[in-house]
Design a protein around this motif. Structure first.
Motif, mmCIF file in Angstrom:
data_model
loop_
_atom_site.group_PDB
_atom_site.id
_atom_site.type_symbol
_atom_site.label_atom_id
_atom_site.label_comp_id
_atom_site.label_asym_id
_atom_site.label_seq_id
_atom_site.Cartn_x
_atom_site.Cartn_y
_atom_site.Cartn_z
ATOM 1 N N PRO A 99 -14.413 9.240 33.465
ATOM 2 C CA PRO A 99 -15.536 10.199 33.447
ATOM 3 C C PRO A 99 -15.268 11.481 34.226
ATOM 4 O O PRO A 99 -15.670 12.554 33.812
ATOM 5 C CB PRO A 99 -16.690 9.408 34.072
ATOM 6 C CG PRO A 99 -16.042 8.329 34.861
ATOM 7 C CD PRO A 99 -14.761 8.006 34.162
ATOM 8 N N ASN A 100 -14.574 11.399 35.350
ATOM 9 C CA ASN A 100 -14.359 12.592 36.168
ATOM 10 C C ASN A 100 -13.158 13.414 35.723
ATOM 11 O O ASN A 100 -13.144 14.633 35.856
ATOM 12 C CB ASN A 100 -14.206 12.197 37.641
ATOM 13 C CG ASN A 100 -15.485 11.627 38.194
ATOM 14 O OD1 ASN A 100 -16.569 12.129 37.902
ATOM 15 N ND2 ASN A 100 -15.383 10.554 38.964
ATOM 16 N N ALA A 101 -12.151 12.731 35.209
ATOM 17 C CA ALA A 101 -10.940 13.452 34.783
ATOM 18 C C ALA A 101 -11.076 14.011 33.378
ATOM 19 O O ALA A 101 -10.281 14.852 32.960
ATOM 20 C CB ALA A 101 -9.741 12.522 34.858
ATOM 21 N N SER A 102 -12.099 13.542 32.631
ATOM 22 C CA SER A 102 -12.177 13.914 31.215
ATOM 23 C C SER A 102 -12.349 15.420 31.012
ATOM 24 O O SER A 102 -11.743 15.986 30.090
ATOM 25 C CB SER A 102 -13.310 13.148 30.527
ATOM 26 O OG SER A 102 -14.528 13.411 31.157
ATOM 27 N N ILE A 103 -13.136 16.091 31.849
ATOM 28 C CA ILE A 103 -13.379 17.532 31.649
ATOM 29 C C ILE A 103 -12.096 18.344 31.855
ATOM 30 O O ILE A 103 -11.675 19.065 30.936
ATOM 31 C CB ILE A 103 -14.539 18.034 32.538
ATOM 32 C CG1 ILE A 103 -15.862 17.431 32.046
ATOM 33 C CG2 ILE A 103 -14.626 19.566 32.523
ATOM 34 C CD1 ILE A 103 -17.074 17.782 32.887
ATOM 35 N N PRO A 104 -11.431 18.248 33.024
ATOM 36 C CA PRO A 104 -10.207 19.049 33.169
ATOM 37 C C PRO A 104 -9.104 18.649 32.201
ATOM 38 O O PRO A 104 -8.413 19.511 31.648
ATOM 39 C CB PRO A 104 -9.779 18.801 34.624
ATOM 40 C CG PRO A 104 -10.564 17.648 35.101
ATOM 41 C CD PRO A 104 -11.800 17.580 34.285
ATOM 42 N N LEU A 105 -8.962 17.328 31.922
ATOM 43 C CA LEU A 105 -7.903 16.879 31.002
ATOM 44 C C LEU A 105 -8.107 17.451 29.606
ATOM 45 O O LEU A 105 -7.181 18.009 29.003
ATOM 46 C CB LEU A 105 -7.892 15.343 30.917
ATOM 47 C CG LEU A 105 -7.061 14.587 31.956
ATOM 48 C CD1 LEU A 105 -7.170 13.084 31.715
ATOM 49 C CD2 LEU A 105 -5.608 15.024 31.907
ATOM 50 N N ALA A 106 -9.335 17.308 29.087
ATOM 51 C CA ALA A 106 -9.624 17.791 27.733
ATOM 52 C C ALA A 106 -9.529 19.315 27.681
ATOM 53 O O ALA A 106 -9.058 19.875 26.680
ATOM 54 C CB ALA A 106 -11.017 17.328 27.299
ATOM 55 N N ALA A 107 -9.963 20.000 28.748
ATOM 56 C CA ALA A 107 -9.899 21.465 28.762
ATOM 57 C C ALA A 107 -8.444 21.939 28.739
ATOM 58 O O ALA A 107 -8.108 22.888 28.022
ATOM 59 C CB ALA A 107 -10.622 22.003 29.994
ATOM 60 N N THR A 142 -11.412 19.759 21.632
ATOM 61 C CA THR A 142 -11.739 19.583 23.063
ATOM 62 C C THR A 142 -12.929 18.642 23.229
ATOM 63 O O THR A 142 -12.908 17.741 24.086
ATOM 64 C CB THR A 142 -12.050 20.944 23.719
ATOM 65 O OG1 THR A 142 -10.955 21.825 23.488
ATOM 66 C CG2 THR A 142 -12.273 20.797 25.212
ATOM 67 N N ILE A 143 -13.960 18.834 22.401
ATOM 68 C CA ILE A 143 -15.155 17.980 22.483
ATOM 69 C C ILE A 143 -14.782 16.519 22.192
ATOM 70 O O ILE A 143 -15.154 15.602 22.937
ATOM 71 C CB ILE A 143 -16.243 18.472 21.497
ATOM 72 C CG1 ILE A 143 -16.770 19.843 21.930
ATOM 73 C CG2 ILE A 143 -17.396 17.471 21.392
ATOM 74 C CD1 ILE A 143 -17.571 20.562 20.853
ATOM 75 N N ILE A 144 -14.026 16.327 21.106
ATOM 76 C CA ILE A 144 -13.645 14.949 20.715
ATOM 77 C C ILE A 144 -12.790 14.289 21.810
ATOM 78 O O ILE A 144 -12.992 13.129 22.161
ATOM 79 C CB ILE A 144 -12.903 14.961 19.358
ATOM 80 C CG1 ILE A 144 -13.889 15.365 18.250
ATOM 81 C CG2 ILE A 144 -12.282 13.602 19.037
ATOM 82 C CD1 ILE A 144 -13.234 15.729 16.938
ATOM 83 N N LEU A 145 -11.848 15.081 22.363
ATOM 84 C CA LEU A 145 -10.985 14.530 23.423
ATOM 85 C C LEU A 145 -11.805 14.134 24.660
ATOM 86 O O LEU A 145 -11.578 13.087 25.259
ATOM 87 C CB LEU A 145 -9.931 15.574 23.831
ATOM 88 C CG LEU A 145 -8.726 15.730 22.898
ATOM 89 C CD1 LEU A 145 -7.828 16.859 23.373
ATOM 90 C CD2 LEU A 145 -7.936 14.429 22.814
ATOM 91 N N THR A 146 -12.774 14.975 25.019
ATOM 92 C CA THR A 146 -13.585 14.661 26.210
ATOM 93 C C THR A 146 -14.355 13.364 26.007
ATOM 94 O O THR A 146 -14.409 12.522 26.914
ATOM 95 C CB THR A 146 -14.603 15.790 26.505
ATOM 96 O OG1 THR A 146 -14.006 17.019 26.215
ATOM 97 C CG2 THR A 146 -15.051 15.752 27.937
ATOM 98 N N ILE A 147 -14.941 13.228 24.801
ATOM 99 C CA ILE A 147 -15.678 11.991 24.510
ATOM 100 C C ILE A 147 -14.718 10.794 24.599
ATOM 101 O O ILE A 147 -15.034 9.767 25.207
ATOM 102 C CB ILE A 147 -16.337 12.071 23.104
ATOM 103 C CG1 ILE A 147 -17.418 13.157 23.105
ATOM 104 C CG2 ILE A 147 -16.930 10.723 22.703
ATOM 105 C CD1 ILE A 147 -18.001 13.461 21.740
ATOM 106 N N GLY A 148 -13.524 10.967 24.019
ATOM 107 C CA GLY A 148 -12.526 9.894 24.047
ATOM 108 C C GLY A 148 -12.134 9.515 25.471
ATOM 109 O O GLY A 148 -12.114 8.333 25.831
#
Lengths: 111, 243
Positions: free
Chosen positions: B213-221, B200-206
């Motif tokens: 930047p805004n979609a990264s949290i829900p997408l990775a979660a 999840t951490i790696i995906l969010t950074i990616g």
């Protein structure tokens, strides 16, 4: 601000509050309905996984430096390392954060 | 955290405030930036403070003032603001089981930001039931007050502050990843959770590096949650891999 802008502001504020509030009411009703003593077991499993993964996602997004320079990435790595080391020994909240910020700042200053 | 585990001897309100202090390092510099951006977008000081007081959601506030300044239709401004905040939908249900009965909780949800959720999700289960409300009010109130204070400061003197102490604004926000890390570290209890959280951490950074930047949290979660269930299904329920 004109009236229409105030309405947009109020709608955004109420909408944001409802996004935080309505799921609580739903979950409280769900728990009351089940009348479960082991409430954790009664929480939908897909939902209980979301708590930790959301924190992991917030951690990931906050790790990316605002300036895409090698020094900022090095400072991030050093700050993370310092935070982990101090957490390992103190298991507290404040000191690891303090150590992480200090080490991050030192690397930023040095580079 | 062990230092405050025996909370019964201390006022939970002050313990909550004390434990929310690390948040200030992240809140105040970002709030100062918001105050400055809002003034530059044409809002007055008190309008800026009202936005921070009542919307109280970092990224969506920046979007709100930027879209208004760009002349976007107001219905779209509201929709986009709420879309960015949609991730908040999963916060309250995750802490609801730890909240003692009180008619004040729905109103207190105004303070349930990303950071307060992360803090509460870790700390509330460790606290006695009669201390939880006081703790939450203390932590949430300090965070809210610091956000409003930082916004006001940024609106009044943001330009001067960022010119005089540029490093401060760059270094202090590291308090947020450091705090998230401290809240996350105890959860690496098994291979299943370690892989889920690590990916999840790696995906969010990616996702963030890819310009989301805004979609990264829900997408990775969502990806992390799917991965967790896939691995749990493959390895079997009750396996030693699931701590």
């Amino acid at each position: 601000m004109d009236n229409s802008l105030w309405i947009a502001l109020i709608a955004s504020a109420i909408g944001t509050l409802l996004l935080r509030l309505l799921p609580l009411i739903w979950m409280q009703r769900h728990l009351t309905h089940r009348k479960s003593k082991e409430a954790v077991e009664e929480m939908p499993s897909w939902l209980s996984v979301f708590g930790p993964v959301m924190i992991a996602a917030m951690f990931g997004v906050s790790l990316v430096p605002s300036r895409m320079e090698p020094s900022a990435w090095v400072a991030t790595a050093v700050g993370v390392g310092a935070t982990l080391v101090v957490w390992r020994f103190t298991r507290s909240l404040g000191w690891p954060v303090f150590a992480g910020v200090m080490m991050y700042g030192v690397v930023i200053l040095v580079f | 955290m062990s230092a405050v585990k025996n909370i019964s001897a201390r006022n939970p309100f002050w313990v909550g405030m004390h434990e929310a202090v690390p948040l200030l390092g992240g809140y105040i510099p970002v709030a100062i930036s918001f105050g400055l951006v809002s003034i530059q977008s044409g809002f007055s000081v008190w309008e800026t403070v009202v936005i921070s007081t009542f919307i109280y959601a970092g990224a969506s506030q920046f979007l709100f003032v930027a879209m208004v300044a760009a002349g976007a239709p107001l219905w779209l401004v509201v929709v986009m603001t709420l879309l960015i905040n949609a991730r908040h939908l999963v916060y309250a249900p995750n802490i609801a089981i730890y909240l003692p009965k009180s008619r004040w909780w729905p109103w207190l949800m105004h303070g349930l930001t990303d950071q307060i959720f992360a803090l509460a999700h870790t700390r509330l289960p460790q606290l006695p039931e009669n201390s939880r409300m006081g703790w939450y009010v203390g932590a949430a109130l300090l965070a809210w007050a610091s956000w409003i204070f930082g916004t006001g400061l940024g609106a009044v003197a943001g330009e001067e502050l960022t010119t005089r102490w540029p490093l401060l604004g760059e270094v202090m926000p590291f308090a947020l990843p450091a705090l998230f890390l401290v809240l996350l570290a105890p959860r690496f209890t098994s291979r299943l959770w370690s892989i889920t959280l690590g990916v999840t951490i790696i995906l969010t950074i990616g996702f963030k590096l890819l310009g989301l930047p805004n979609a990264s949290i829900p997408l990775a979660a969502i990806c992390g949650a799917i991965l967790y269930h896939l691995m749990k299904g493959l390895w079997g329920q009750g396996s030693k891999l699931d701590g």
